[in-house]
Design a protein around this motif. Sequence first.
Motif, PDB file in Angstrom:
ATOM      1  N   TRP A  73     -64.177  38.470  37.468  1.00  0.00           N
ATOM      2  CA  TRP A  73     -65.513  38.654  38.023  1.00  0.00           C
ATOM      3  C   TRP A  73     -65.900  40.100  37.771  1.00  0.00           C
ATOM      4  O   TRP A  73     -65.199  41.017  38.155  1.00  0.00           O
ATOM      5  CB  TRP A  73     -65.538  38.348  39.522  1.00  0.00           C
ATOM      6  CG  TRP A  73     -66.925  38.314  40.069  1.00  0.00           C
ATOM      7  CD1 TRP A  73     -67.604  39.348  40.648  1.00  0.00           C
ATOM      8  CD2 TRP A  73     -67.807  37.209  40.092  1.00  0.00           C
ATOM      9  NE1 TRP A  73     -68.852  38.943  41.025  1.00  0.00           N
ATOM     10  CE2 TRP A  73     -69.007  37.618  40.699  1.00  0.00           C
ATOM     11  CE3 TRP A  73     -67.711  35.894  39.660  1.00  0.00           C
ATOM     12  CZ2 TRP A  73     -70.092  36.776  40.888  1.00  0.00           C
ATOM     13  CZ3 TRP A  73     -68.787  35.064  39.846  1.00  0.00           C
ATOM     14  CH2 TRP A  73     -69.955  35.496  40.451  1.00  0.00           C
ATOM     15  N   THR A 100     -75.963  42.501  41.545  1.00  0.00           N
ATOM     16  CA  THR A 100     -74.993  42.647  42.636  1.00  0.00           C
ATOM     17  C   THR A 100     -73.723  41.841  42.383  1.00  0.00           C
ATOM     18  O   THR A 100     -72.760  41.946  43.142  1.00  0.00           O
ATOM     19  CB  THR A 100     -75.609  42.197  43.968  1.00  0.00           C
ATOM     20  OG1 THR A 100     -75.927  40.801  43.904  1.00  0.00           O
ATOM     21  CG2 THR A 100     -76.865  42.994  44.267  1.00  0.00           C
ATOM     22  N   GLY A 101     -73.712  41.030  41.339  1.00  0.00           N
ATOM     23  CA  GLY A 101     -72.526  40.246  41.019  1.00  0.00           C
ATOM     24  C   GLY A 101     -72.368  38.976  41.828  1.00  0.00           C
ATOM     25  O   GLY A 101     -71.308  38.350  41.791  1.00  0.00           O
ATOM     26  N   THR A 102     -73.396  38.577  42.572  1.00  0.00           N
ATOM     27  CA  THR A 102     -73.313  37.353  43.374  1.00  0.00           C
ATOM     28  C   THR A 102     -73.973  36.159  42.698  1.00  0.00           C
ATOM     29  O   THR A 102     -74.027  35.078  43.273  1.00  0.00           O
ATOM     30  CB  THR A 102     -73.966  37.570  44.748  1.00  0.00           C
ATOM     31  OG1 THR A 102     -75.332  37.962  44.565  1.00  0.00           O
ATOM     32  CG2 THR A 102     -73.223  38.638  45.527  1.00  0.00           C
ATOM     33  N   THR A 103     -74.464  36.345  41.511  1.00  0.00           N
ATOM     34  CA  THR A 103     -75.082  35.252  40.761  1.00  0.00           C
ATOM     35  C   THR A 103     -74.491  35.218  39.354  1.00  0.00           C
ATOM     36  O   THR A 103     -74.261  36.262  38.746  1.00  0.00           O
ATOM     37  CB  THR A 103     -76.616  35.431  40.672  1.00  0.00           C
ATOM     38  OG1 THR A 103     -77.176  35.253  41.967  1.00  0.00           O
ATOM     39  CG2 THR A 103     -77.234  34.410  39.725  1.00  0.00           C
ATOM     40  N   THR A 104     -74.240  34.037  38.869  1.00  0.00           N
ATOM     41  CA  THR A 104     -73.735  33.879  37.512  1.00  0.00           C
ATOM     42  C   THR A 104     -74.555  32.819  36.790  1.00  0.00           C
ATOM     43  O   THR A 104     -75.456  32.208  37.363  1.00  0.00           O
ATOM     44  CB  THR A 104     -72.247  33.505  37.512  1.00  0.00           C
ATOM     45  OG1 THR A 104     -71.717  33.646  36.200  1.00  0.00           O
ATOM     46  CG2 THR A 104     -72.048  32.075  37.992  1.00  0.00           C
ATOM     47  N   GLU A 156     -75.202  30.823  42.836  1.00  0.00           N
ATOM     48  CA  GLU A 156     -74.730  31.888  43.714  1.00  0.00           C
ATOM     49  C   GLU A 156     -73.257  32.191  43.498  1.00  0.00           C
ATOM     50  O   GLU A 156     -72.831  33.333  43.580  1.00  0.00           O
ATOM     51  CB  GLU A 156     -74.953  31.491  45.180  1.00  0.00           C
ATOM     52  CG  GLU A 156     -76.405  31.572  45.616  1.00  0.00           C
ATOM     53  CD  GLU A 156     -76.555  31.302  47.100  1.00  0.00           C
ATOM     54  OE1 GLU A 156     -75.543  30.918  47.735  1.00  0.00           O
ATOM     55  OE2 GLU A 156     -77.666  31.462  47.615  1.00  0.00           O
ATOM     56  N   ASP A 157     -72.461  31.157  43.291  1.00  0.00           N
ATOM     57  CA  ASP A 157     -71.029  31.365  43.109  1.00  0.00           C
ATOM     58  C   ASP A 157     -70.543  30.395  42.052  1.00  0.00           C
ATOM     59  O   ASP A 157     -70.898  29.219  42.076  1.00  0.00           O
ATOM     60  CB  ASP A 157     -70.287  31.126  44.426  1.00  0.00           C
ATOM     61  CG  ASP A 157     -68.905  31.748  44.413  1.00  0.00           C
ATOM     62  OD1 ASP A 157     -68.585  32.436  43.429  1.00  0.00           O
ATOM     63  OD2 ASP A 157     -68.164  31.556  45.380  1.00  0.00           O
ATOM     64  N   GLY A 181     -78.951  30.443  42.402  1.00  0.00           N
ATOM     65  CA  GLY A 181     -78.966  31.887  42.549  1.00  0.00           C
ATOM     66  C   GLY A 181     -80.317  32.442  42.109  1.00  0.00           C
ATOM     67  O   GLY A 181     -81.232  31.695  41.756  1.00  0.00           O
ATOM     68  N   SER A 194     -64.665  31.494  48.082  1.00  0.00           N
ATOM     69  CA  SER A 194     -63.655  32.111  48.937  1.00  0.00           C
ATOM     70  C   SER A 194     -62.781  31.083  49.621  1.00  0.00           C
ATOM     71  O   SER A 194     -61.707  31.400  50.109  1.00  0.00           O
ATOM     72  CB  SER A 194     -64.345  32.981  49.998  1.00  0.00           C
ATOM     73  OG  SER A 194     -65.251  32.198  50.770  1.00  0.00           O
ATOM     74  N   ASP A 242     -80.290  38.873  42.183  1.00  0.00           N
ATOM     75  CA  ASP A 242     -78.902  39.055  42.587  1.00  0.00           C
ATOM     76  C   ASP A 242     -77.954  39.217  41.408  1.00  0.00           C
ATOM     77  O   ASP A 242     -76.740  39.343  41.608  1.00  0.00           O
ATOM     78  CB  ASP A 242     -78.443  37.857  43.428  1.00  0.00           C
ATOM     79  CG  ASP A 242     -79.133  37.815  44.777  1.00  0.00           C
ATOM     80  OD1 ASP A 242     -79.502  38.886  45.283  1.00  0.00           O
ATOM     81  OD2 ASP A 242     -79.308  36.703  45.318  1.00  0.00           O
ATOM     82  N   SER A 281     -69.405  42.957  36.981  1.00  0.00           N
ATOM     83  CA  SER A 281     -70.850  43.176  37.023  1.00  0.00           C
ATOM     84  C   SER A 281     -71.432  43.087  35.617  1.00  0.00           C
ATOM     85  O   SER A 281     -70.788  43.423  34.628  1.00  0.00           O
ATOM     86  CB  SER A 281     -71.141  44.544  37.637  1.00  0.00           C
ATOM     87  OG  SER A 281     -70.518  45.565  36.869  1.00  0.00           O
TER      88      SER A 281
END
Length: 280
Positions: free
Chosen positions: A146, A117-121, A89-90, A110, A96, A114, A148
């Motif tokens: 970070w 949406t850029g919330t998974t790598t 997920e991050d 993740g 943060s 997703d 997309s």
Amino acid sequence: MGRGTAEDGRARGRAPLVEPETMPGGRTGPDARDARFRRWARRVAGVAVVLLWATHALLSLVGGFQMVNHSQAVEDLSSGRMTSYALVEDRPGGGSSTPGWWTQEDLEPGSVEDLRTGTTTVLYTVAGSRPRLVVPDHITPSMNSWGSWTEAEVDWIEEDLVTSGLPSTVSSVVPGRVLQAHGLLGLVLVVSMLVRVVFGAAPVHGTRWFWFWLIGLPAGLGVLAWAIWEEGGWRDHRVPAPQQRSSGGYGFAVLLLGSFVLTAGSQLMAWLLGVTVIPL
């Protein structure tokens, strides 16, 4: 000789003068020996803490995640070097919140959905190297990079990586024993310093509250400072009076300002010099 003095120059009726730390004949008194032993014990303890801190920092770098572009991941998979992967997920270092330097950042699984949406790598491993963290090709790897994924990159992840048959759990890409040793050593450093600050002899360069707050400085720098000043005895010749020691309020201010300066400084260096590894 003047009148009223003995032949050896001592005043009559007075005990011979003896150096406070030395017995007649050059022998050292028990108090002086104890003081010398405590001084050397402090220095040895200080050196030991510095070495443990250096080992902790080295483990952080050795076990850190290497940052690579998407094209490098494609090459590693096609050549058969990739041994496992995970969608998270991050990414490490991209949360943060900033955890304490002695804690570990948990990686949560993740999903393919997703990715856009850029919330998974993507993380993956190769034989004989540290885990690798993938960033899109159009951005430069850095601590704060970070971006997309492009449609072509998402298609490769869905159609080639996910269907490759490689192990795909988060645990498969965590740096195993290095991570465990790093976390254990950080915990040992924190707990030992906390016990020493709370229950040990009163510190001389700052109050107990001053050093308590400095434990939270990033990268364990508070523990390093304790090892140099308090245990190592550096600048003991300039020790302030007890009522003039650095206070808890000053230590809290140092913690806040030091955390900000160190974080900003590391980000500036990463921007100027680039990043290849995110430490643990």
